[in-house]
Write a protein that holds these residues in place. Structure first.
Motif, PDB file in Angstrom:
ATOM      1  N   THR A  78       6.095   6.295 -10.536  1.00 41.67           N
ATOM      2  CA  THR A  78       6.790   7.110  -9.540  1.00 41.67           C
ATOM      3  C   THR A  78       5.900   7.119  -8.306  1.00 41.67           C
ATOM      4  N   ALA A  79       6.472   7.434  -7.165  1.00 38.13           N
ATOM      5  CA  ALA A  79       5.681   7.468  -5.935  1.00 38.13           C
ATOM      6  C   ALA A  79       4.532   8.459  -6.060  1.00 38.13           C
ATOM      7  N   ASP A  80       4.790   9.627  -6.648  1.00 37.94           N
ATOM      8  CA  ASP A  80       3.736  10.640  -6.796  1.00 37.94           C
ATOM      9  C   ASP A  80       2.614  10.175  -7.715  1.00 37.94           C
ATOM     10  N   ARG A  81       2.972   9.539  -8.827  1.00 36.38           N
ATOM     11  CA  ARG A  81       1.934   9.058  -9.754  1.00 36.38           C
ATOM     12  C   ARG A  81       1.098   7.957  -9.120  1.00 36.38           C
ATOM     13  N   VAL A  82       1.738   7.044  -8.383  1.00 36.00           N
ATOM     14  CA  VAL A  82       1.004   5.965  -7.718  1.00 36.00           C
ATOM     15  C   VAL A  82       0.056   6.556  -6.674  1.00 36.00           C
ATOM     16  N   LEU A  83       0.551   7.479  -5.866  1.00 42.58           N
ATOM     17  CA  LEU A  83      -0.283   8.093  -4.834  1.00 42.58           C
ATOM     18  C   LEU A  83      -1.465   8.827  -5.451  1.00 42.58           C
ATOM     19  N   ASP A  84      -1.212   9.581  -6.511  1.00 39.30           N
ATOM     20  CA  ASP A  84      -2.307  10.301  -7.183  1.00 39.30           C
ATOM     21  C   ASP A  84      -3.361   9.335  -7.697  1.00 39.30           C
ATOM     22  N   HIS A  87       0.843  -1.195   0.000  1.00 44.84           N
ATOM     23  CA  HIS A  87       0.000   0.000   0.000  1.00 44.84           C
ATOM     24  C   HIS A  87       0.884   1.254   0.000  1.00 44.84           C
ATOM     25  N   ASP A  88       2.184   1.056  -0.072  1.00 46.19           N
ATOM     26  CA  ASP A  88       3.160   2.137   0.011  1.00 46.19           C
ATOM     27  C   ASP A  88       3.549   2.613  -1.389  1.00 46.19           C
ATOM     28  N   PRO A  89       3.198   3.845  -1.747  1.00 48.74           N
ATOM     29  CA  PRO A  89       3.546   4.357  -3.080  1.00 48.74           C
ATOM     30  C   PRO A  89       5.049   4.381  -3.338  1.00 48.74           C
ATOM     31  N   VAL A  90       5.837   4.618  -2.306  1.00 42.90           N
ATOM     32  CA  VAL A  90       7.298   4.628  -2.495  1.00 42.90           C
ATOM     33  C   VAL A  90       7.777   3.227  -2.844  1.00 42.90           C
ATOM     34  N   ALA A  91       7.301   2.228  -2.136  1.00 39.70           N
ATOM     35  CA  ALA A  91       7.678   0.847  -2.450  1.00 39.70           C
ATOM     36  C   ALA A  91       7.222   0.483  -3.860  1.00 39.70           C
ATOM     37  N   ALA A  92       6.014   0.873  -4.226  1.00 34.65           N
ATOM     38  CA  ALA A  92       5.493   0.573  -5.566  1.00 34.65           C
ATOM     39  C   ALA A  92       6.325   1.233  -6.659  1.00 34.65           C
ATOM     40  N   SER A  93       6.938   2.363  -6.342  1.00 35.62           N
ATOM     41  CA  SER A  93       7.732   3.077  -7.357  1.00 35.62           C
ATOM     42  C   SER A  93       8.993   2.335  -7.755  1.00 35.62           C
ATOM     43  N   TYR A  94       9.395   1.318  -7.014  1.00 27.04           N
ATOM     44  CA  TYR A  94      10.556   0.504  -7.374  1.00 27.04           C
ATOM     45  C   TYR A  94      10.216  -0.519  -8.460  1.00 27.04           C
TER      46      TYR A  94
END
Length: 94
Positions: free
Chosen positions: A76-82, A49-56
């Motif tokens: 990217t973390a920002d795109r995933v979070l958005d 559920h972590d956008p930073v982790a998903a960005s990898y």
């Protein structure tokens, strides 16, 4: 983590692999998983559920109520979070 990768499996499954880790340790785990993909040719399937982790990841698949509702390449973390913010409780965009 080392035990899971020592036998060099083709696919590694991680369920919230950075959960309960501090940010530095989490980044080290994610970097290690990223290395296993690039250098060892392994596939990593990670639930997070972590956008930073998903960005990898190379590809992020968004699930809602057990169904695939979207995907993203080169996240990217920002795109995933958005994108996560756009979902309502039914897995549809607002």
């Amino acid at each position: 983590m080392a035990r899971a990768l020592a036998s060099r499996p083709e696919i590694v499954f991680g369920d919230e692999p950075t959960g309960n880790l501090d940010s530095r340790s989490g980044a080290e785990v994610l970097g290690f998983l990223r290395h296993s993909v690039r250098e060892l040719g392994q596939t990593v399937v990670m639930v997070t559920h972590d956008p930073v982790a998903a960005s990898y990841a190379d590809r992020v698949v968004f699930l809602a109520d057990g169904r695939i509702v979207d995907e993203m390449l080169r996240p990217t973390a920002d795109r995933v979070l958005d994108r996560m913010k756009e979902f309502d409780g039914r897995g549809r965009t607002s």
